[in-house]
Design a protein around this motif. Sequence first.
Motif, PDB file in Angstrom:
ATOM      1  N   THR A  45     -12.645  36.374  24.794  1.00 38.90           N
ATOM      2  CA  THR A  45     -12.317  35.661  23.557  1.00 38.90           C
ATOM      3  C   THR A  45     -13.581  35.031  23.015  1.00 38.90           C
ATOM      4  O   THR A  45     -14.263  34.284  23.709  1.00 38.90           O
ATOM      5  CB  THR A  45     -11.288  34.555  23.845  1.00 38.90           C
ATOM      6  OG1 THR A  45     -10.212  35.119  24.570  1.00 38.90           O
ATOM      7  CG2 THR A  45     -10.768  33.980  22.551  1.00 38.90           C
ATOM      8  N   LYS A  47     -15.183  32.764  19.819  1.00 39.07           N
ATOM      9  CA  LYS A  47     -14.806  31.979  18.656  1.00 39.07           C
ATOM     10  C   LYS A  47     -16.044  31.677  17.815  1.00 39.07           C
ATOM     11  O   LYS A  47     -17.091  31.320  18.321  1.00 39.07           O
ATOM     12  CB  LYS A  47     -14.043  30.726  19.077  1.00 39.07           C
ATOM     13  CG  LYS A  47     -14.828  29.607  19.530  1.00 39.07           C
ATOM     14  CD  LYS A  47     -13.921  28.431  19.847  1.00 39.07           C
ATOM     15  CE  LYS A  47     -14.825  27.380  20.442  1.00 39.07           C
ATOM     16  NZ  LYS A  47     -14.228  26.202  20.833  1.00 39.07           N
ATOM     17  N   GLY A  79      -7.821  40.065  15.852  1.00 37.49           N
ATOM     18  CA  GLY A  79      -8.789  39.529  14.908  1.00 37.49           C
ATOM     19  C   GLY A  79      -9.663  40.637  14.346  1.00 37.49           C
ATOM     20  O   GLY A  79      -9.497  41.812  14.634  1.00 37.49           O
ATOM     21  N   HIS A  96     -12.828  31.023  13.701  1.00 30.36           N
ATOM     22  CA  HIS A  96     -12.306  32.387  13.650  1.00 30.36           C
ATOM     23  C   HIS A  96     -12.378  32.932  15.075  1.00 30.36           C
ATOM     24  O   HIS A  96     -13.403  32.819  15.734  1.00 30.36           O
ATOM     25  CB  HIS A  96     -13.153  33.241  12.713  1.00 30.36           C
ATOM     26  CG  HIS A  96     -12.652  34.628  12.573  1.00 30.36           C
ATOM     27  ND1 HIS A  96     -11.490  34.931  11.908  1.00 30.36           N
ATOM     28  CD2 HIS A  96     -13.118  35.794  13.043  1.00 30.36           C
ATOM     29  CE1 HIS A  96     -11.283  36.226  11.948  1.00 30.36           C
ATOM     30  NE2 HIS A  96     -12.257  36.783  12.629  1.00 30.36           N
ATOM     31  N   VAL A  97     -11.276  33.488  15.530  1.00 34.46           N
ATOM     32  CA  VAL A  97     -11.187  33.907  16.920  1.00 34.46           C
ATOM     33  C   VAL A  97     -11.067  35.421  16.983  1.00 34.46           C
ATOM     34  O   VAL A  97     -10.300  36.027  16.241  1.00 34.46           O
ATOM     35  CB  VAL A  97      -9.957  33.243  17.580  1.00 34.46           C
ATOM     36  CG1 VAL A  97      -9.743  33.755  18.964  1.00 34.46           C
ATOM     37  CG2 VAL A  97     -10.135  31.749  17.596  1.00 34.46           C
TER      38      VAL A  97
ATOM     39  N   GLN B  98      -5.056  32.875  17.776  1.00 37.45           N
ATOM     40  CA  GLN B  98      -5.327  33.568  16.528  1.00 37.45           C
ATOM     41  C   GLN B  98      -4.021  34.102  15.974  1.00 37.45           C
ATOM     42  O   GLN B  98      -3.209  34.658  16.699  1.00 37.45           O
ATOM     43  CB  GLN B  98      -6.284  34.739  16.806  1.00 37.45           C
ATOM     44  CG  GLN B  98      -6.499  35.664  15.665  1.00 37.45           C
ATOM     45  CD  GLN B  98      -7.606  35.206  14.753  1.00 37.45           C
ATOM     46  OE1 GLN B  98      -7.961  34.029  14.733  1.00 37.45           O
ATOM     47  NE2 GLN B  98      -8.167  36.111  14.007  1.00 37.45           N
ATOM     48  N   GLY B 138      -7.520  31.098  12.765  1.00 39.36           N
ATOM     49  CA  GLY B 138      -7.935  30.834  14.126  1.00 39.36           C
ATOM     50  C   GLY B 138      -7.782  29.364  14.453  1.00 39.36           C
ATOM     51  O   GLY B 138      -8.046  28.508  13.620  1.00 39.36           O
TER      52      GLY B 138
END
Lengths: 195, 222
Positions: A45, A47, A79, A96-97, B98, B138
Amino acid sequence: MFLKTTLILLAFISVVYSQTDDEESFLFVTKQTVNRFIVQGKELTIKYGLYNSGPTTVFNVNLNDVHSYPSKYYELLVGTLNPKWERINAGANLTHVVVLKPKESGISNSSHAIVTYQKSEKNAEVQRTYSSEIGDVYIMTGREYDRRFSSHVIDWILFTAMASPCIVFPFFLWFNSKRKYELLASKDKATKKAQ
Amino acid sequence: MLKKIKISHLKQVISPSIVHIHVDQSLNAKLLSIYIYTSAVVSLIGGSDRHLYKMFRVVLAALTIIALVNGETCESPEFKVVSHSTRDARLTAESAAQLEITVKCKNGKQPGTLYADINGQVIPCAQTPTAPGKYFIGVAANTHKELASGRTKIKLYDDDSYSALRKARTEDATKAVKPFGQVELNHPGVSYGPWLPSEFFAVCTFGLVWWAAYRERSKILG
């Protein structure tokens, strides 16, 4: 005296000129991973944090990180690696991930993400900035991670299966002899009683 | 002299309408043409009758604005949400989630920019050039506890409701703004691994076996 005043005046002018940058906004982009370990075949993950410092809104923000994670080595699960925002207000803090899955193990380098934005809606001049980078990371194989963290239930079951002959076989011998002995002992008691 | 008056009237009519139109819609284009035509006719016929002319202009302006509003915004949107969050607390040090929202409107229009209200902060949603109908939100938390497990409601605002939200100054006014929609973030929580490790069960089982054997042994010997 004259020289002093001139120097002071020049200093003031330079300070005033350097302060005009406060009028403009600057977008800070950080790129981090929330993983403790990066494991092949498990989720990675990442970010991206975007922070608009400064008093004005930035427009047409485009983040491009496709080059850091080629689809040959990483699978994109959640994403997008190329998000865009039409406007980010002053002082806004966005995240934003992106979730990826590494396909191969070993050392891998992920570089900066490239972010482009416009400082004003009318002026089409694009400002380019780079995010921070994660740098070299070691992607461990699935086996290494499992050795430390998986629940090992199957391993214990296999161990029991392999250890059981060592235990069951002598137990069986003992149990047989015990039964025989007890049978004999009870027969003896019965004959003694009969006598 | 009469021709000059007509042309100037026409210009007066057309210029404000051009300021308002900025997105293309066939309906709006039709209405604009009707507007221009009718006001041209009105100015040609009743050039001196100012009251009738003004009334016509007001009515037509109202109609155009209504058509504009109806043509641009998204009506009765349907949301399809795919939410993903970090589940393993041993693999990750912090939590992140997300949301991928696909918006479908009845009249086929896309809402433009969407803003999401997360924990009191209203932030814009990301879009991607490759998939135009999708919006991404997110959420990041510094510790695993900060990301609330279960379903969290997230309100969505489009351009109009967002500008209404920005204009609202009091708490009540902020609450009174009608959001564009609402979606849910489903975070099942993080797991730290099984409650009891398998070694515990292995030790228990072998301990029992040993204890039974020891008991028998002491019976034989003692």
